[in-house]
Design an enzyme around this catalytic site. Structure first.
Site, PDB file in Angstrom:
ATOM      1  N   ASN A  42       0.863  -1.824   0.291  1.00  0.00           N
ATOM      2  CA  ASN A  42       0.112   0.296  -0.013  1.00  0.00           C
ATOM      3  C   ASN A  42       0.441   1.247  -0.309  1.00  0.00           C
ATOM      4  OD1 ASN A  42       0.912  -0.492   2.382  1.00  0.00           O
ATOM      5  ND2 ASN A  42      -1.007   0.173   3.357  1.00  0.00           N
ATOM      6  N   ILE A  43       0.572   2.276  -0.739  1.00  0.00           N
ATOM      7  CA  ILE A  43       0.928   4.112  -0.688  1.00  0.00           C
ATOM      8  C   ILE A  43      -0.421   4.917  -0.757  1.00  0.00           C
ATOM      9  CG2 ILE A  43       2.480   5.071  -2.395  1.00  0.00           C
ATOM     10  CD1 ILE A  43       2.972   2.834  -4.299  1.00  0.00           C
ATOM     11  N   GLU A  44       0.420   5.185   0.806  1.00  0.00           N
ATOM     12  CA  GLU A  44      -0.360   6.157   1.330  1.00  0.00           C
ATOM     13  C   GLU A  44      -0.489   7.249   0.307  1.00  0.00           C
ATOM     14  OE1 GLU A  44      -0.751   5.491   5.238  1.00  0.00           O
ATOM     15  OE2 GLU A  44      -2.170   4.056   5.148  1.00  0.00           O
ATOM     16  N   CYS A  53      -4.149   0.854  -2.310  1.00  0.00           N
ATOM     17  CA  CYS A  53      -3.957  -0.128  -1.830  1.00  0.00           C
ATOM     18  C   CYS A  53      -3.003  -1.681  -2.160  1.00  0.00           C
ATOM     19  CB  CYS A  53      -4.842  -1.143  -2.277  1.00  0.00           C
ATOM     20  SG  CYS A  53      -6.300  -0.750  -0.527  1.00  0.00           S
ATOM     21  N   GLU A  55      -3.195  -5.261  -3.241  1.00  0.00           N
ATOM     22  CA  GLU A  55      -3.565  -5.579  -4.016  1.00  0.00           C
ATOM     23  C   GLU A  55      -3.440  -4.829  -5.953  1.00  0.00           C
ATOM     24  OE1 GLU A  55      -4.640  -4.792  -1.238  1.00  0.00           O
ATOM     25  OE2 GLU A  55      -5.973  -6.461  -0.144  1.00  0.00           O
ATOM     26  N   CYS A  90      -9.957  -4.720   0.349  1.00  0.00           N
ATOM     27  CA  CYS A  90     -10.915  -3.725   0.049  1.00  0.00           C
ATOM     28  C   CYS A  90     -12.145  -4.248  -1.373  1.00  0.00           C
ATOM     29  CB  CYS A  90     -10.954  -3.005   0.054  1.00  0.00           C
ATOM     30  SG  CYS A  90     -10.363  -1.953  -1.502  1.00  0.00           S
ATOM     31  N   CYS A  93      -9.978  -3.052  -4.454  1.00  0.00           N
ATOM     32  CA  CYS A  93      -9.564  -4.389  -4.908  1.00  0.00           C
ATOM     33  C   CYS A  93     -10.397  -4.614  -5.632  1.00  0.00           C
ATOM     34  CB  CYS A  93      -8.612  -5.025  -3.626  1.00  0.00           C
ATOM     35  SG  CYS A  93      -7.681  -3.581  -3.809  1.00  0.00           S
TER      36      CYS A  93
HETATM   37  N1  THU Z   1      -5.020  -1.698   2.883  1.00  0.00           N
HETATM   38  C1  THU Z   1      -4.430  -2.303   1.611  1.00  0.00           C
HETATM   39  O1  THU Z   1      -3.894  -1.763   1.230  1.00  0.00           O
HETATM   40  N2  THU Z   1      -5.281  -3.003   0.923  1.00  0.00           N
HETATM   41  C2  THU Z   1      -6.650  -4.066   2.011  1.00  0.00           C
HETATM   42  O2  THU Z   1      -6.797  -4.711   1.536  1.00  0.00           O
HETATM   43  C3  THU Z   1      -6.779  -2.943   2.766  1.00  0.00           C
HETATM   44  C4  THU Z   1      -6.797  -1.848   3.037  1.00  0.00           C
HETATM   45  C5  THU Z   1      -4.493  -0.387   3.516  1.00  0.00           C
HETATM   46  C6  THU Z   1      -4.852   1.351   2.396  1.00  0.00           C
HETATM   47  C7  THU Z   1      -5.012   1.443   3.725  1.00  0.00           C
HETATM   48  O3  THU Z   1      -3.071   1.901   3.295  1.00  0.00           O
HETATM   49  C8  THU Z   1      -4.476   0.751   4.461  1.00  0.00           C
HETATM   50  O4  THU Z   1      -4.249  -0.080   4.192  1.00  0.00           O
HETATM   51  C9  THU Z   1      -5.353   1.307   6.126  1.00  0.00           C
HETATM   52  O5  THU Z   1      -6.658   1.133   5.955  1.00  0.00           O
END
Ligand code: THU
Length: 134
Positions: A42-44, A53, A55, A90, A93
């Site tokens: 994941n890259i915020e 996300c 995935e 999520c 994804c």
């Molecule tokens: N996130 C994912 O990368 N994949 C998931 O299946 C659930 C959520 C990440 C998004 C965000 O950066 C962090 O988790 C919190 O929601």
């Protein structure tokens, strides 16, 4: 690559996660029919909405390199150094998976110590997909 190795690859991918806002680090390892593995994290973003996300990072890396056929994805996630018992993908994804994968696409969830394989059909029933646009 077997299921355990794919889960371990997801743990490796998680090490690259950029999650300074949520503190929730996710890793994914996507297996192609040809046996290649694409890793994603994941890259915020400070603006939150552009966050990607793990995935989708894995899928977009793979598709952008010409891959179209996938057999499985392993996903691990958790706060800080801890892995959650289960980190489910999520809805966005799941929709992206549906674009490229059939109902029997396998989604491995849990930790390398304890995980379970779900089908995409199980995780995302009654989905809207390309066939609906015909
Ligand atoms: N996130 C994912 O990368 N994949 C998931 O299946 C659930 C959520 C990440 C998004 C965000 O950066 C962090 O988790 C919190 O929601």
């Amino acid at each position: 690559m077997n299921d355990l190795e794919l889960m371990q690859a997801a743990v490796e991918a998680r090490k690259m996660a950029y999650a300074p806002y949520s503190g929730f680090f996710v890793g994914a390892a996507l297996l192609t029919k040809g046996g290649k593995v694409y890793m994603g994290c994941n890259i915020e973003n400070a603006s939150y909405t552009p966050t990607n996300c793990a995935e989708r990072t894995a899928f977009f890396k793979a598709v952008s390199e010409g891959e179209r056929d996938f057999t499985a994805i392993a996903i691990v996630g958790g706060k800080g150094d801890e892995l959650s018992a289960l980190c489910a993908p999520c809805g966005v994804c799941r929709q992206v998976m549906t674009e490229f994968c059939g109902k029997d696409f396998r989604v491995l969830l849990g930790t390398p110590e304890s995980f379970k394989a779900y089908s995409l059909e199980e995780l995302f029933p009654l989905s809207f997909g390309k066939d609906d646009l015909k």
